[in-house]
Design an enzyme around this catalytic site. Structure first.
Site, PDB file in Angstrom:
ATOM      1  N   MET A  30       0.836  -1.194   0.000  1.00 50.64           N
ATOM      2  CA  MET A  30       0.000   0.000   0.000  1.00 50.64           C
ATOM      3  C   MET A  30       0.878   1.253   0.000  1.00 50.64           C
ATOM      4  O   MET A  30       0.419   2.339   0.366  1.00 50.64           O
ATOM      5  CB  MET A  30      -0.937   0.008   1.197  1.00 50.64           C
ATOM      6  CG  MET A  30      -1.999  -1.074   1.134  1.00 50.64           C
ATOM      7  SD  MET A  30      -3.507  -0.688   2.046  1.00 50.64           S
ATOM      8  CE  MET A  30      -2.867  -0.460   3.701  1.00 50.64           C
ATOM      9  N   HIS A  37       9.396  -3.030   3.208  1.00 47.98           N
ATOM     10  CA  HIS A  37       8.951  -3.210   1.824  1.00 47.98           C
ATOM     11  C   HIS A  37      10.133  -3.500   0.895  1.00 47.98           C
ATOM     12  O   HIS A  37      10.065  -4.366   0.023  1.00 47.98           O
ATOM     13  CB  HIS A  37       8.244  -1.946   1.316  1.00 47.98           C
ATOM     14  CG  HIS A  37       6.998  -1.596   2.058  1.00 47.98           C
ATOM     15  ND1 HIS A  37       6.941  -0.543   2.937  1.00 47.98           N
ATOM     16  CD2 HIS A  37       5.763  -2.158   2.057  1.00 47.98           C
ATOM     17  CE1 HIS A  37       5.719  -0.460   3.429  1.00 47.98           C
ATOM     18  NE2 HIS A  37       4.981  -1.430   2.922  1.00 47.98           N
ATOM     19  N   GLY A 147       5.292  -9.829   4.477  1.00 49.35           N
ATOM     20  CA  GLY A 147       6.082  -9.723   5.698  1.00 49.35           C
ATOM     21  C   GLY A 147       5.427 -10.412   6.875  1.00 49.35           C
ATOM     22  O   GLY A 147       4.196 -10.458   6.993  1.00 49.35           O
ATOM     23  N   ASP A 150       2.818  -8.653   9.709  1.00 47.05           N
ATOM     24  CA  ASP A 150       1.375  -8.837   9.577  1.00 47.05           C
ATOM     25  C   ASP A 150       1.100 -10.346   9.527  1.00 47.05           C
ATOM     26  O   ASP A 150       0.667 -10.879   8.504  1.00 47.05           O
ATOM     27  CB  ASP A 150       0.869  -8.129   8.321  1.00 47.05           C
ATOM     28  CG  ASP A 150       1.064  -6.628   8.395  1.00 47.05           C
ATOM     29  OD1 ASP A 150       0.443  -5.992   9.269  1.00 47.05           O
ATOM     30  OD2 ASP A 150       1.857  -6.088   7.603  1.00 47.05           O
ATOM     31  N   GLN A 153      -2.411 -11.620   8.570  1.00 46.33           N
ATOM     32  CA  GLN A 153      -2.627 -11.425   7.137  1.00 46.33           C
ATOM     33  C   GLN A 153      -1.903 -12.493   6.335  1.00 46.33           C
ATOM     34  O   GLN A 153      -2.452 -13.042   5.367  1.00 46.33           O
ATOM     35  CB  GLN A 153      -2.126 -10.040   6.727  1.00 46.33           C
ATOM     36  CG  GLN A 153      -2.130  -9.797   5.228  1.00 46.33           C
ATOM     37  CD  GLN A 153      -1.608  -8.415   4.888  1.00 46.33           C
ATOM     38  OE1 GLN A 153      -2.345  -7.446   4.926  1.00 46.33           O
ATOM     39  NE2 GLN A 153      -0.327  -8.317   4.545  1.00 46.33           N
ATOM     40  N   VAL A 176      11.215  -6.744   9.699  1.00 48.50           N
ATOM     41  CA  VAL A 176      12.370  -5.842   9.750  1.00 48.50           C
ATOM     42  C   VAL A 176      12.130  -4.836  10.869  1.00 48.50           C
ATOM     43  O   VAL A 176      11.037  -4.265  10.980  1.00 48.50           O
ATOM     44  CB  VAL A 176      12.568  -5.117   8.404  1.00 48.50           C
ATOM     45  CG1 VAL A 176      13.758  -4.161   8.486  1.00 48.50           C
ATOM     46  CG2 VAL A 176      12.775  -6.133   7.287  1.00 48.50           C
ATOM     47  N   SER A 186       4.413   1.590   8.165  1.00 44.53           N
ATOM     48  CA  SER A 186       4.148   2.871   7.526  1.00 44.53           C
ATOM     49  C   SER A 186       3.498   3.849   8.490  1.00 44.53           C
ATOM     50  O   SER A 186       3.568   5.072   8.297  1.00 44.53           O
ATOM     51  CB  SER A 186       3.238   2.669   6.308  1.00 44.53           C
ATOM     52  OG  SER A 186       3.862   1.842   5.350  1.00 44.53           O
ATOM     53  N   ARG A 187       2.878   3.335   9.542  1.00 44.16           N
ATOM     54  CA  ARG A 187       2.219   4.198  10.523  1.00 44.16           C
ATOM     55  C   ARG A 187       3.193   4.819  11.521  1.00 44.16           C
ATOM     56  O   ARG A 187       2.828   5.741  12.259  1.00 44.16           O
ATOM     57  CB  ARG A 187       1.139   3.417  11.273  1.00 44.16           C
ATOM     58  CG  ARG A 187      -0.061   3.060  10.413  1.00 44.16           C
ATOM     59  CD  ARG A 187      -1.151   2.369  11.244  1.00 44.16           C
ATOM     60  NE  ARG A 187      -2.401   2.266  10.488  1.00 44.16           N
ATOM     61  CZ  ARG A 187      -2.715   1.298   9.669  1.00 44.16           C
ATOM     62  NH1 ARG A 187      -1.840   0.322   9.480  1.00 44.16           N
ATOM     63  NH2 ARG A 187      -3.867   1.280   9.027  1.00 44.16           N
TER      64      ARG A 187
END
Length: 289
Positions: A30, A37, A147, A150, A153, A176, A186-187
């Site tokens: 995303m 990433h 990854g 998550d 997921q 990582v 990302s948050r």
């Protein structure tokens, strides 16, 4: 690197590559790229002839509109980073390309969608499984990379691919972390300095839980209670869950004798973070791994 925005164009390009016998690695994202990433892209680059990275902030997996609006976006920066990692194709579709007006299908992985993140974020995993199913079918890649941060997921995608006979191999890549242990997300950029410091309690509590297990404690409920208490005493941390579960089913277990997963979620300010660690039981009396 070529940027592609339409499904038909990506399919045409990749079908030609397949006819030439080239292998394809897919990295669904995303955006808001960080080292996590980039690690996925490097792994895909090392194991495939071609690498496709998708950049799509999926609206259907956000149950909080504010979270969707505040999700970090910098397409130009992301494109430059992907190109630097040797990505061959960057797929950046518009929402209407993925979800046209007549779209009316939802992919649901029932049991795995109901616990932990699924319980806290109703509908989240339906959005994840639907968009990932589409991306796997669009690309037809040999391998897709996800990854382990998550974890839920990852298990959901593996189950979905198996159940729907999607031939793409799902590859898991270790989490990582920053030097202080905080899992990359990302948050993280939305955390204040004080919140950022407090957030390290997640990784430290998980590490300490394994240390306790190393002393011989195998009772999963005892370990989960200690994990929760450790996070709760951290000022600024609002805990959602702290559990010890089976790594595949995510159901709670009585003992970590055969291995288990410690999973946590907590909010710092308005930023919700998750983390996990596989727990390993000691080898025997007085022995440690």
């Amino acid at each position: 690197m070529e940027t592609i925005t339409e499904i038909a164009a990506l399919r045409q390009t990749l079908r030609q590559a397949m006819r030439e016998g080239k292998t394809i690695g897919l990295v669904p994202t995303m955006g808001a790229f960080h080292e996590g990433h980039l690690t996925l892209m490097r792994r895909a680059r090392a194991e495939n002839d071609l690498v496709v990275t998708t950049l799509f902030v999926n609206p259907s997996q956000f149950n909080d509109p504010e979270d969707f609006e505040k999700y970090p976006r910098d397409d130009a920066r992301d494109a430059a980073l992907a190109a630097a990692e040797g990505v061959d194709y960057l797929f950046m579709p518009a929402p209407k390309e993925i979800y046209p007006k007549e779209f009316d299908t939802v992919v649901v992985v029932r049991a795995l969608s109901e616990r932990l993140e699924g319980a806290s974020r109703p509908g989240h995993f339906n959005g994840v499984s639907t968009v990932v199913a589409k991306l796997l079918n669009i690309a037809g890649a040999d391998r897709a990379y996800f990854g382990e941060k998550d974890w839920q997921q990852l298990q959901l995608v593996k189950r979905m691919a198996a159940d729907l006979d999607i031939p793409t191999e799902i590859i898991s890549v270790p989490t990582v972390r920053e030097a202080d242990g905080l899992a990359l997300s990302s948050r993280n950029v939305r955390l204040t300095l004080e919140q950022r410091k407090a957030a390290t309690v997640l990784s430290s509590a998980l590490s300490d839980t394994q240390a306790i297990a190393d002393t011989g404690v195998q009772d999963a409920y005892q370990l989960a209670a200690w994990l929760r208490q450790t996070i709760e005493v951290q000022p600024g941390a609002k805990i959602d869950y702290a559990v010890v579960v089976d790594p595949e089913t995510l159901q709670e277990v009585d003992t970590i004798e055969n291995g288990a997963l410690a999973a946590v979620a907590a909010t710092f300010g308005k930023v919700r973070l998750i983390d996990n660690r596989l727990l390993i039981a000691p080898l025997g009396p007085g022995l440690r791994r």
